[in-house]
Write an enzyme that holds these catalytic residues in place. Sequence first.
Site, short mmCIF file in Angstrom:
data_model
loop_
_atom_site.label_atom_id
_atom_site.label_comp_id
_atom_site.label_asym_id
_atom_site.label_seq_id
_atom_site.Cartn_x
_atom_site.Cartn_y
_atom_site.Cartn_z
N ASP A 74 15.56 0.14 8.11
CA ASP A 74 14.67 0.21 6.96
C ASP A 74 15.13 1.39 6.09
O ASP A 74 15.76 2.33 6.60
CB ASP A 74 13.23 0.43 7.43
CG ASP A 74 12.28 0.79 6.30
OD1 ASP A 74 12.19 0.03 5.33
OD2 ASP A 74 11.66 1.87 6.40
N ASP A 76 13.16 3.09 3.02
CA ASP A 76 12.18 4.07 2.54
C ASP A 76 11.53 4.83 3.68
O ASP A 76 10.90 4.25 4.57
CB ASP A 76 11.10 3.38 1.71
CG ASP A 76 11.65 2.73 0.45
OD1 ASP A 76 12.79 3.07 0.06
OD2 ASP A 76 10.95 1.90 -0.14
#
Length: 321
Positions: A74, A76
């Site tokens: 991922d 962010d």
Amino acid sequence: MAALGWLTPRRRSASARSVLAGEASAEAARKTALAEAPPLTEPDLDTDLDALAEEGEEAEFPVAGDDLAAAFFDLDNTVMQGAAIFHFGRGLYKREFFRRRELARFAWQQAWFRLAGVEDPEHMQDARDSALSIVKGHKVSELMAIGEEIYDEYMAERIWPGTRALAQAHLDAGQKVWLVTAAPVETATIIARRLGLTGALGTVAESVDGIYTGRLVGEPLHGPAKAEAVRALAAAEGLELERCAAYSDSHNDIPMLSLVGHPYAINPDTKLRKHARTNDWRLRDYRTGRKAVKVGVPAAAGVGAIAGGAAAAIALHRRRK
């Protein structure tokens, strides 16, 4: 468009739009994947990886030469402090793509994201809707060129060294490493290339003849859609998900983390931390001085970066009022 035959049985239901978004992202990622990933040159990288080995923690993982495995990160708050879409919005404002009022909204959303430390679907959707309306009618090539500049201006200094070291460990083992994010696939691809990763799965915005239409293909790559993208890419690449690893900070990514045999909670929000502990998943937190964190940015520097970033975003919001 990717064929539905790619898909393996699901552990949880997904909407048709999630499947469409995931397959579109996987197809885009494979088209733009890098031929090879250059090694990192961070001065503290060797120290980080040595510390991991000295701990005796997962010294056998990732397994060198296992070409049936890959890693999915991922973006962010896992690889990068803050949200890529907000940094992208700031960069577009600087280039007069939209007005001051809209910048204030981006700044506030970014400040909220940093302080809360979790992804709120309504905030993220609002940001994506704003971005889509802004880029409508612009050339894909134009936004890609601008994205390169925005990375240097707002994102390069926000990469977590510890997470980057983990990604490099997979690359050194001969495995492919992919970003998986709700950010636009073009932005995600730029970040992946700058970090020396294989490529990126991201939200696919529709374009016709190289011009953005202001619509998405499917839906944003968030939650179940991320799992669909990983599933589709793994099938197309001939990977075995039980041998793969996934890393995220958000409980929204539990569907993706649950797909792989080696799930990691990185800088986890409260819900993900609880879920990870219940399911005996690995945890790493680069924001504090917890004993479990021996890899990556020093604790004081990590906390300072977050506080400084939040203060800057709030100050920017106030100045623009």
